[in-house]
Design a protein around this motif. Sequence first.
Motif, PDB file in Angstrom:
ATOM      1  N   ASN A   1       2.472   1.463  -3.414  1.00  0.00           N
ATOM      2  CA  ASN A   1       1.496   1.996  -4.711  1.00  0.00           C
ATOM      3  C   ASN A   1       0.876   3.439  -4.268  1.00  0.00           C
ATOM      4  O   ASN A   1       1.473   4.398  -5.373  1.00  0.00           O
ATOM      5  N   GLN A   2       1.341   3.926  -3.508  1.00  0.00           N
ATOM      6  CA  GLN A   2       1.039   6.026  -2.700  1.00  0.00           C
ATOM      7  C   GLN A   2       2.134   6.783  -3.127  1.00  0.00           C
ATOM      8  O   GLN A   2       2.094   8.047  -3.709  1.00  0.00           O
ATOM      9  N   GLN A   3       3.357   6.090  -3.084  1.00  0.00           N
ATOM     10  CA  GLN A   3       4.335   7.174  -3.542  1.00  0.00           C
ATOM     11  C   GLN A   3       4.733   6.563  -4.089  1.00  0.00           C
ATOM     12  O   GLN A   3       5.105   7.667  -5.536  1.00  0.00           O
TER      13      GLN A   3
ATOM     14  N   SER B   1      -3.965   4.328  -3.675  1.00  0.00           N
ATOM     15  CA  SER B   1      -4.891   3.585  -2.576  1.00  0.00           C
ATOM     16  C   SER B   1      -6.194   2.694  -1.923  1.00  0.00           C
ATOM     17  O   SER B   1      -6.856   2.884  -3.110  1.00  0.00           O
TER      18      SER B   1
ATOM     19  N   CYS C   1      -4.514  -2.184   1.115  1.00  0.00           N
ATOM     20  CA  CYS C   1      -4.734  -1.986   3.004  1.00  0.00           C
ATOM     21  C   CYS C   1      -6.321  -2.833   3.004  1.00  0.00           C
ATOM     22  O   CYS C   1      -5.902  -4.015   3.936  1.00  0.00           O
TER      23      CYS C   1
ATOM     24  N   GLU D   1       0.821  -0.882  -0.377  1.00  0.00           N
ATOM     25  CA  GLU D   1       0.109   0.132   0.007  1.00  0.00           C
ATOM     26  C   GLU D   1       1.199   1.129   0.321  1.00  0.00           C
ATOM     27  O   GLU D   1      -0.164   2.330  -0.566  1.00  0.00           O
TER      28      GLU D   1
ATOM     29  N   GLY E   1       0.822   7.127  -6.391  1.00  0.00           N
ATOM     30  CA  GLY E   1      -0.554   8.106  -5.882  1.00  0.00           C
ATOM     31  C   GLY E   1      -1.712   7.450  -5.872  1.00  0.00           C
ATOM     32  O   GLY E   1      -3.143   7.663  -5.889  1.00  0.00           O
TER      33      GLY E   1
ATOM     34  N   CYS F   1      -3.409   2.243   8.534  1.00  0.00           N
ATOM     35  CA  CYS F   1      -3.782   2.258   7.142  1.00  0.00           C
ATOM     36  C   CYS F   1      -4.918   3.093   7.201  1.00  0.00           C
ATOM     37  O   CYS F   1      -5.322   3.518   5.843  1.00  0.00           O
TER      38      CYS F   1
END
Length: 282
Positions: free
Chosen positions: A236-238, A243, A247, A233, A241, A281
Motif C-alpha cells: 500500500n505504501q509503495q 499507511s 500495520c 502495508e 502512499g 512496522c
Amino acid sequence: MAMDAWIIVAGLKAEQWYSEQRSLDNTYKQLGKSRKGTPMENRERFLDRRNASGGDGSVEMENAASILKYIQALEGVGRDGVHATVVGYNTLLSGWAKLANPMRSEVPLKSEAILRDMMESYENGNGNAAPDVLSFNAVIKAWGKTRRPNSASRCEWWLRKMVKGSNTVNEQEEAASIPKPNVQTYNLVMEAWLQLGDPARVQDLLLEMDVSDSVAPNSESFSKVIRAWLQDEINNQQQYGLSGLSCENAWKWLKELLERENGSSRLGLGTGVVLVYTQDCG
C-alpha cells in the motif's frame, strides 16, 4: 530407500535448475535493456542457454516412479510381502513437491494424478494405499509453490475436499479415503494466499481454525497472518502512499498471540522473529 535416493537427487537438481533459470531470465531482461543484439538474436541466445542448462530433476522423479510401478506389478502377480502402500505414494508426492516452483506449473497436476490414483486404489480394495493427511498436504504444497494466479484457490479446493470428506460418514466410499486437515494443511493454504497478497483470506483461515473442534492454530499460523498484513502495508505504501491500517492489523494479531502465549494452555504457541518485523512496522 531407493525411491528416497532418487528423490534427494531430484530435489538438489531442481533447486539448481530453478536458480539457473532465474539467472537466465535476468540476463535476458538485461540484454533487452542494453539492446545488445536484435530481439530475435537475444531470444535465440537465451533459449540456447536455457536448453543447455542442467536437468530439472524430472528424470530422477521418473526413476522413483518406476520403482513404485514395479512394486505395483509385483503386487499384481501376488508376490508375498510386496505392497504399494501409502509410504511409497507419499515418498513420490513429497518428491514432486520439491520440484514445484513458479516455472513448473505442471508439477501440481502430476501430484494430483498420484493422489487420485491412491484414492482409486483404496476404493478398489487396497487398504494399504489410503491417502493420509501427508498425501493431501504434499499436493497442496506443490500448488502453493507454483505461485500461479489459481494456485491458492486450488490449494483451498483440496482443503475443502478434506473438510467435507472427513465430515461425511461413509456416505460415499471416497469419504473413507479422505483424512481430516491438520494445522499444517491450513498453514500451507495460508502461505499460498499470503504469496498472492490476500491478507484477508489468510486471516479468515486462522479464524476458521480458531472456532474448529478438530484443529487449532499454532504460532506459525499467527506468523503468516502477521506477515500477510505487513506485506500488504508495504504494498500500500509503495503503490498508493497509504499507511497505517494493515500495520494495525498485524500488531493486533501479534498482541493476540502474546496474550495466548502467556495465558493459554494451547500448545504450539510462541513468539519469534516476527515480533521484530511488527515493531519495525510501528
